[in-house]
Design a protein around this motif. Structure first.
Motif, PDB file in Angstrom:
ATOM      1  N   GLU A   1     -34.893   2.820 -30.822  1.00  0.00           N
ATOM      2  CA  GLU A   1     -35.636   4.176 -30.963  1.00  0.00           C
ATOM      3  C   GLU A   1     -37.204   3.942 -31.321  1.00  0.00           C
ATOM      4  OE1 GLU A   1     -34.101   7.017 -30.131  1.00  0.00           O
ATOM      5  OE2 GLU A   1     -32.400   5.552 -29.727  1.00  0.00           O
ATOM      6  N   LEU A   2     -37.545   2.712 -31.390  1.00  0.00           N
ATOM      7  CA  LEU A   2     -38.994   2.134 -31.663  1.00  0.00           C
ATOM      8  C   LEU A   2     -39.971   2.990 -30.878  1.00  0.00           C
ATOM      9  CD1 LEU A   2     -38.313  -1.787 -32.252  1.00  0.00           C
ATOM     10  CD2 LEU A   2     -38.681   0.010 -34.182  1.00  0.00           C
ATOM     11  N   THR A   3     -39.707   3.183 -29.721  1.00  0.00           N
ATOM     12  CA  THR A   3     -40.738   3.724 -28.929  1.00  0.00           C
ATOM     13  C   THR A   3     -39.930   4.845 -27.768  1.00  0.00           C
ATOM     14  OG1 THR A   3     -40.253   2.014 -27.229  1.00  0.00           O
ATOM     15  CG2 THR A   3     -42.301   1.589 -28.609  1.00  0.00           C
ATOM     16  N   GLU A   4     -40.714   5.751 -27.513  1.00  0.00           N
ATOM     17  CA  GLU A   4     -40.153   7.008 -26.795  1.00  0.00           C
ATOM     18  C   GLU A   4     -39.354   6.486 -25.359  1.00  0.00           C
ATOM     19  OE1 GLU A   4     -44.541   8.666 -25.619  1.00  0.00           O
ATOM     20  OE2 GLU A   4     -43.205   9.604 -27.244  1.00  0.00           O
ATOM     21  N   ASN A   5     -39.965   5.615 -24.800  1.00  0.00           N
ATOM     22  CA  ASN A   5     -39.500   4.950 -23.635  1.00  0.00           C
ATOM     23  C   ASN A   5     -39.312   3.381 -23.602  1.00  0.00           C
ATOM     24  OD1 ASN A   5     -38.537   4.973 -21.172  1.00  0.00           O
ATOM     25  ND2 ASN A   5     -40.405   5.871 -20.051  1.00  0.00           N
ATOM     26  N   ILE A   6     -38.459   2.770 -22.576  1.00  0.00           N
ATOM     27  CA  ILE A   6     -38.395   1.306 -22.468  1.00  0.00           C
ATOM     28  C   ILE A   6     -38.639   1.082 -20.992  1.00  0.00           C
ATOM     29  CG2 ILE A   6     -37.179  -0.652 -22.827  1.00  0.00           C
ATOM     30  CD1 ILE A   6     -35.726   0.917 -25.291  1.00  0.00           C
ATOM     31  N   VAL A   7     -39.435   0.054 -20.760  1.00  0.00           N
ATOM     32  CA  VAL A   7     -39.746  -0.370 -19.415  1.00  0.00           C
ATOM     33  C   VAL A   7     -39.063  -1.627 -18.948  1.00  0.00           C
ATOM     34  CG1 VAL A   7     -41.598  -0.915 -17.584  1.00  0.00           C
ATOM     35  CG2 VAL A   7     -42.177   0.637 -19.571  1.00  0.00           C
ATOM     36  N   HIS A   8     -37.859  -1.375 -18.381  1.00  0.00           N
ATOM     37  CA  HIS A   8     -37.093  -2.715 -17.940  1.00  0.00           C
ATOM     38  C   HIS A   8     -37.643  -3.029 -16.842  1.00  0.00           C
ATOM     39  CE1 HIS A   8     -34.042  -1.433 -20.983  1.00  0.00           C
ATOM     40  NE2 HIS A   8     -34.193  -0.485 -20.611  1.00  0.00           N
ATOM     41  N   LEU A   9     -37.918  -4.324 -16.642  1.00  0.00           N
ATOM     42  CA  LEU A   9     -38.144  -5.168 -15.403  1.00  0.00           C
ATOM     43  C   LEU A   9     -36.955  -5.902 -15.148  1.00  0.00           C
ATOM     44  CD1 LEU A   9     -41.704  -6.421 -15.906  1.00  0.00           C
ATOM     45  CD2 LEU A   9     -40.915  -4.895 -14.155  1.00  0.00           C
ATOM     46  N   VAL A  10     -36.392  -5.489 -14.071  1.00  0.00           N
ATOM     47  CA  VAL A  10     -34.813  -5.861 -13.705  1.00  0.00           C
ATOM     48  C   VAL A  10     -34.897  -6.549 -12.208  1.00  0.00           C
ATOM     49  CG1 VAL A  10     -32.473  -5.072 -13.422  1.00  0.00           C
ATOM     50  CG2 VAL A  10     -34.073  -3.746 -14.816  1.00  0.00           C
ATOM     51  N   LEU A  11     -34.128  -7.657 -12.334  1.00  0.00           N
ATOM     52  CA  LEU A  11     -33.755  -8.672 -11.170  1.00  0.00           C
ATOM     53  C   LEU A  11     -32.446  -8.000 -10.713  1.00  0.00           C
ATOM     54  CD1 LEU A  11     -34.555 -12.384 -11.989  1.00  0.00           C
ATOM     55  CD2 LEU A  11     -36.080 -10.626 -10.990  1.00  0.00           C
ATOM     56  N   ALA A  12     -32.521  -7.645  -9.220  1.00  0.00           N
ATOM     57  CA  ALA A  12     -31.561  -7.348  -8.577  1.00  0.00           C
ATOM     58  C   ALA A  12     -31.756  -7.516  -7.214  1.00  0.00           C
ATOM     59  CB  ALA A  12     -31.352  -5.545  -8.510  1.00  0.00           C
ATOM     60  N   LYS A  13     -30.637  -7.520  -6.339  1.00  0.00           N
ATOM     61  CA  LYS A  13     -30.432  -7.767  -4.700  1.00  0.00           C
ATOM     62  C   LYS A  13     -30.361  -6.689  -4.284  1.00  0.00           C
ATOM     63  CE  LYS A  13     -28.741 -12.583  -5.168  1.00  0.00           C
ATOM     64  NZ  LYS A  13     -27.331 -13.347  -5.103  1.00  0.00           N
ATOM     65  N   ILE A  14     -31.127  -6.537  -3.018  1.00  0.00           N
ATOM     66  CA  ILE A  14     -30.942  -5.525  -1.966  1.00  0.00           C
ATOM     67  C   ILE A  14     -30.038  -6.007  -0.686  1.00  0.00           C
ATOM     68  CG2 ILE A  14     -32.206  -3.990  -0.304  1.00  0.00           C
ATOM     69  CD1 ILE A  14     -34.791  -4.742  -1.948  1.00  0.00           C
ATOM     70  N   PRO A  15     -28.813  -5.048  -0.556  1.00  0.00           N
ATOM     71  CA  PRO A  15     -27.712  -5.390   0.407  1.00  0.00           C
ATOM     72  C   PRO A  15     -28.533  -5.885   1.631  1.00  0.00           C
ATOM     73  CG  PRO A  15     -27.298  -3.390  -0.964  1.00  0.00           C
ATOM     74  CD  PRO A  15     -28.641  -3.484  -1.397  1.00  0.00           C
ATOM     75  N   GLY A  16     -27.883  -6.802   2.137  1.00  0.00           N
ATOM     76  CA  GLY A  16     -28.319  -7.259   3.360  1.00  0.00           C
ATOM     77  C   GLY A  16     -29.544  -8.229   3.414  1.00  0.00           C
ATOM     78  N   GLY A  17     -29.941  -8.705   2.229  1.00  0.00           N
ATOM     79  CA  GLY A  17     -31.049  -9.747   1.859  1.00  0.00           C
ATOM     80  C   GLY A  17     -30.498 -11.037   2.074  1.00  0.00           C
ATOM     81  N   PRO A  18     -31.509 -12.107   1.903  1.00  0.00           N
ATOM     82  CA  PRO A  18     -30.879 -13.562   2.180  1.00  0.00           C
ATOM     83  C   PRO A  18     -30.191 -13.698   0.939  1.00  0.00           C
ATOM     84  CG  PRO A  18     -33.236 -13.153   2.118  1.00  0.00           C
ATOM     85  CD  PRO A  18     -32.792 -11.907   1.805  1.00  0.00           C
ATOM     86  N   PRO A  19     -29.097 -14.632   0.857  1.00  0.00           N
ATOM     87  CA  PRO A  19     -28.415 -15.190  -0.041  1.00  0.00           C
ATOM     88  C   PRO A  19     -29.245 -15.779  -1.081  1.00  0.00           C
ATOM     89  CG  PRO A  19     -28.047 -16.799   1.679  1.00  0.00           C
ATOM     90  CD  PRO A  19     -28.867 -15.720   2.181  1.00  0.00           C
ATOM     91  N   GLY A  20     -28.683 -16.163  -2.363  1.00  0.00           N
ATOM     92  CA  GLY A  20     -29.208 -16.961  -3.320  1.00  0.00           C
ATOM     93  C   GLY A  20     -30.451 -16.360  -3.818  1.00  0.00           C
ATOM     94  N   VAL A  21     -31.457 -17.205  -4.494  1.00  0.00           N
ATOM     95  CA  VAL A  21     -32.626 -16.609  -5.135  1.00  0.00           C
ATOM     96  C   VAL A  21     -33.703 -16.061  -4.265  1.00  0.00           C
ATOM     97  CG1 VAL A  21     -32.562 -18.204  -7.118  1.00  0.00           C
ATOM     98  CG2 VAL A  21     -33.728 -18.830  -5.068  1.00  0.00           C
ATOM     99  N   LYS A  22     -33.638 -16.420  -2.906  1.00  0.00           N
ATOM    100  CA  LYS A  22     -34.461 -15.777  -1.990  1.00  0.00           C
ATOM    101  C   LYS A  22     -34.055 -14.313  -1.864  1.00  0.00           C
ATOM    102  CE  LYS A  22     -35.582 -19.965   0.190  1.00  0.00           C
ATOM    103  NZ  LYS A  22     -34.738 -21.190   1.026  1.00  0.00           N
TER     104      LYS A  22
END
Lengths: 598, 598
Positions: free
Chosen positions: A205-226
């Motif tokens: 509750e330190l700040t009124e908002n929190i900006v998360h930077l999130v890694l995720a996969k879009i379905p149909g994309g290449p496998p692995g880190v790509k």
């Protein structure tokens, strides 16, 4: 309130910044023309004061009173919010950012020296601004103008904090195996579902908002880190006028309870679990940063800075441990030196015992060596961004790439050793919670783990960095070191320089042997030893640099730099020989040991 | 309940005791004729079972619920008393003691293996019997018959516990500076006044009485350590019939709160403060043990055993950390090996990664190497006490004297490294309090401090042990090691043996150089490096011993012994070279560094 002289050495920072790295010369560059030695000093004064008065005093209290989850909200001791308000109001969150965002446009090297005060004073509380600044820098580099206006500006003001949400319970070092999904929506947004683990500052509750930077996969994309993309997922959605809108579906699923770093809320976050339904629909709303599938590249922008920052944290935690041990050793009396064991004579301060001095000198060489490494790398960031020619910028970039795994891993290995020695100097007292060194030791144990373990750094160094661009990075490192050793000719440091030259040649030949093995399993089997050897070599070089910068000085401070340089030359550099021998033999001991034999 | 296979390896104990140290041969000696391989096995089974069922389950709970002082009394979680009752009722407190006291007359080496289960399962709770057994052994060796009957018998039954009260707030390593006073009384007793610090088990309600063994000075005695005497100071005076009498004036002044070892009550005790007035007079009543002014000699009897015991504790805490890490590494999947990085393939157990195997192999070599060292020394205690000829007993005594500082210091340095590696193998999870390894790491950090710091051990080794009897101890150690290397001729271990032979020769020549320096300050300046080098040499030798003992074995277990021996030979023994080089140069870096430069 602890004295600032127990937190960090301003004298050493002055030496490193001014007598060695000549940061004043940066003020000739367009970005820094508003600055001068005086403005740098003023902000360092400010940092020292705020760290001492607002961060250090609650370091132990935050350790003893971990964040708690009460009715789904994170409860912290009030001192954390107070300290961070003072920090932001003093403009320190904005220190390195552009004037257009209310920033001071400080050089990164000065910004790192400034922030070192806060990490040394209270690593738990300082994690919130550390993550927020990294988050903001990433968005400035890769976000859209609208994203910058919406999210970065409140971060720099300290009104909102940021996180980096990479790991998942089943995927830590192996990011290619994350399963958080981001499904594109008709309006250009995405809906995320998945679980993220180890998210520092993930809720509070330190700040009124929190900006998360999130890694995720879009379905149909290449496998692995790509196939990994990067998203902004705010805790509260933001209206067009910047005001807060609906609650996004990011839910605190639990707090992690650690051995140290207890002041930092560390969370398990669930995205798109259905607890909240922004816009009446399932999934956490996310906004793509940059292009699809390039998320890991963007994140590495932040990660590389974070790695150097973690190294700095490990160093300064070792540094404050060293300073506390030194103070203790000068005041605690015990025993007598070998030559005067008459029990009728008074006991001496323990700093008089050779073995205590050994421990202090070792701790000093690790802490100050690590600080020199961190600031040198920060200076390279400034070169990379503001050097006059493209060639200079490219060279700085290349050298920084080479040094990053070392700048993360070396202090993470040896900073904790400095704290270990600090406990040992204190004897039984240092093992109690009445003295702060045991907390430094516990806190510092995280640093070899987060932001890429030592093993991950070792594969980065040997598997990628030394072979990139046909070995150009390794060659540049060698040239840079031998440029230093050349300057040592004719000085008392010629012997040190000769030993360093030999070690540089050895590093090159060992690298060639390893990559000549023809089997990546063999090449990489002992990568950790390679990282250790390269790290010790680099820090030995920076000790020679410091010795040369201190050569004309006649004060006790300068004598101390020379003593620590001699220590590192005579005691530490020789360790590299056994490591190189092992590497050169393409030792298969580990490789040939089967699981069933363990 | 944790599985016993995560606490300690029974297979390894069997190997060390039977395939290597041939403890069964001890049953031919008069003291052990009642014993057989079967009785040894039975008591090891019993220890494994009780440690698993009664000690391990409350290890974390005791850490989280430290002893508290409530109305002047120490409050512990109830599991501690329950576990210790089971321990005593099984006859394990009496294990090594004479049959006349209800003991089993186990060989010390078996007794140490038995007790290792308890230290590994719960070092905090096991401290109470550890101290009590040491206390009883000291009194058996140096107490009067009446003292033995009065105090030792109830200790062996587990009805009373004992302590060793040496340190004072101003005198830890420097025992010559204790100020606790013992004034002789007309009735032959003494009255003690003073404050003792760091007294483990110093107060509690676990037993109805506590037998403190206290170092104090009788006024008018010689200065320094030659004026120290040893006293029994019971918490409650004991009537002639063995029943409890008046409360003695030993008062709990405070509890110490440590980073680890939290299950052990650690106290500040005030003697003769006037809170109680036994017999209507001031001062805590004490009974002289043996002769006046010989207290430190007697205490060292207990201390030497305690030092080996501390080394064993450090080893087994590292051992249990290793076993937990191994289990985790076999079940946690993450990433893929370098040769098969296709993200479409499933992740592998992390034990498949070379760097994780390196960490496990290193931890194994430290834990099993330390256990071999501890049991070898325990076997020497049996030789010292029961070998057939006086010459054999004297040789065992001499070798044990040489090895004691190493048996204390080496595992205290490397056991914690095993736990550090165990955390690292666990990654972020290992840093949380949801996994036990972080506690092992915190607990183990005490071992390089108590019972004589590493610095104290290094001065004992280089300043006393290697020069005693004209260097006879060092020569005997060399002969003992080269007897092993001679057995390696013609085996696959000939290269290891040759490297060991060279290291032994180097140790001798470096020792001669150091003592030829003509200035004790120079000789002793780098004593810690000497201790490290000698320690690594000794453990390398014991790895060669284990390799030879395992040579005929074809099981995975025996392969594992060979793998760890190879690791120690190729990775660890080479460290000694840099240490010897430094020592040989009579390096003055530390000596010449002034306090003001730090």
């Amino acid at each position: 309130m602890p004295s600032s002289s127990l937190i960090l050495s301003r004298r050493d920072l002055d030496f490193l910044l001014n007598e060695w790295l000549d940061v004043e010369s940066l003020t000739k560059r367009a970005r820094f023309t508003e600055h001068s030695r005086e403005t740098f000093d003023a902000v360092l004064d400010l940092a020292e004061q705020i760290a001492t008065e607002h961060f250090a005093p609650h370091n132990r209290k935050a350790d003893e009173n971990e964040p708690r989850m009460v009715d789904g909200k994170v409860q912290l001791i009030p001192e954390v919010a107070e300290a961070l308000t003072v920090f932001a109001e003093a403009g320190l969150m904005a220190g390195e950012f552009d004037e257009e965002f209310g920033g001071m446009q400080l050089p990164h090297v000065v910004g790192q020296a400034v922030f070192a005060w806060f990490k040394a004073a209270n690593v738990g509380t300082s994690a919130y601004p550390f993550l927020t600044m990294g988050n903001a820098r990433l968005l400035l580099a890769h976000g859209s103008r609208e994203q910058i206006d919406t999210y970065v500006a409140p971060e720099i003001e300290g009104r909102w904090f940021g996180t980096m949400a990479l790991s998942e319970p089943q995927a830590g070092s192996s990011l290619s195996d994350i399963t958080t999904k981001a499904v594109p929506q008709d309006d250009g947004t995405y809906r995320l579902t998945g679980n993220k683990m180890w998210i520092s500052g993930g809720d509070h509750e330190l700040t009124e908002n929190i900006v998360h930077l999130v890694l995720a996969k879009i379905p149909g994309g290449p496998p692995g880190v790509k196939g990994i993309s990067l998203f902004i997922v705010p805790k509260f959605l933001v209206n067009a006028d910047g005001s807060l809108g609906e609650r996004n579906d990011v839910v605190l699923a639990g707090l992690n309870h650690k051995m140290g770093y207890r002041g930092t809320t560390n969370t398990l976050l669930n995205f798109g679990e259905g607890v909240h339904t922004p816009g009446g629909r399932a999934g956490a709303v996310g906004y793509l940063v940059g292009e699809q599938h390039r998320g890991l590249t963007y994140m590495f922008h932040m990660m590389n800075e974070a790695r150097i920052g973690v190294g700095m944290g490990a160093t300064v935690l070792g540094y404050t441990g060293y300073l506390h041990a030194l103070e203790y050793a000068r005041t605690r009396t015990q025993g007598r030196p070998p030559a005067g064991k008459d029990p009728a004579t008074p006991m001496v301060p323990i700093v008089e015992h050779a073995d205590v001095r050994r421990m202090l000198l070792a701790a000093k060489s690790y802490a100050e060596g690590g600080l020199a490494l961190g600031l040198y790398c920060a200076r390279l960031v400034d070169e990379e961004q503001t050097a006059e020619t493209a060639d200079e910028r490219a060279r700085a970039h290349l050298l920084l790439e080479m040094l990053t795994p070392i700048a993360k891993a070396w202090p993470s290995q040896w900073g904790p050793v400095a704290d270990d020695l600090a406990i040992q100097v204190h004897g039984g007292y240092g093992y109690t919670r009445d003295y702060p060194v045991e907390q430094f030791y516990r806190d510092n144990r995280l640093n070899p783990i987060h932001e890429g373990t030592q093993g991950v750094q070792s594969l980065d160094l040997l598997g990628r960095k030394v072979v990139m661009q046909g070995g150009a990075g390794l060659a540049l490192l060698g040239e840079t070191i031998t440029a230093t050793t050349a300057r040592a000719a004719g000085t008392q440091w010629a012997g040190f320089a000769a030993d360093l030259d030999a070690a540089v040649a050895r590093l090159a030949s060992v690298t060639a042997t390893l990559w000549g093995a023809g089997d990546p399993d063999v090449t990489l089997a002992n990568s950790h030893v390679y990282l250790e050897a390269a790290g010790h070599l680099v820090v030995a070089w920076l000790w020679l640099e410091q010795a040369l910068a201190a050569e004309a000085g006649t004060t006790d401070f300068h004598e101390g730099k020379r003593a620590a340089a001699r220590y590192f030359w005579r005691w530490e550099l020789p360790r590299t020989r056994a490591w190189f021998d092992l590497l050169e033999s393409l030792d298969r001991t580990v490789l040939d040991t089967r699981d069933a034999w363990l």
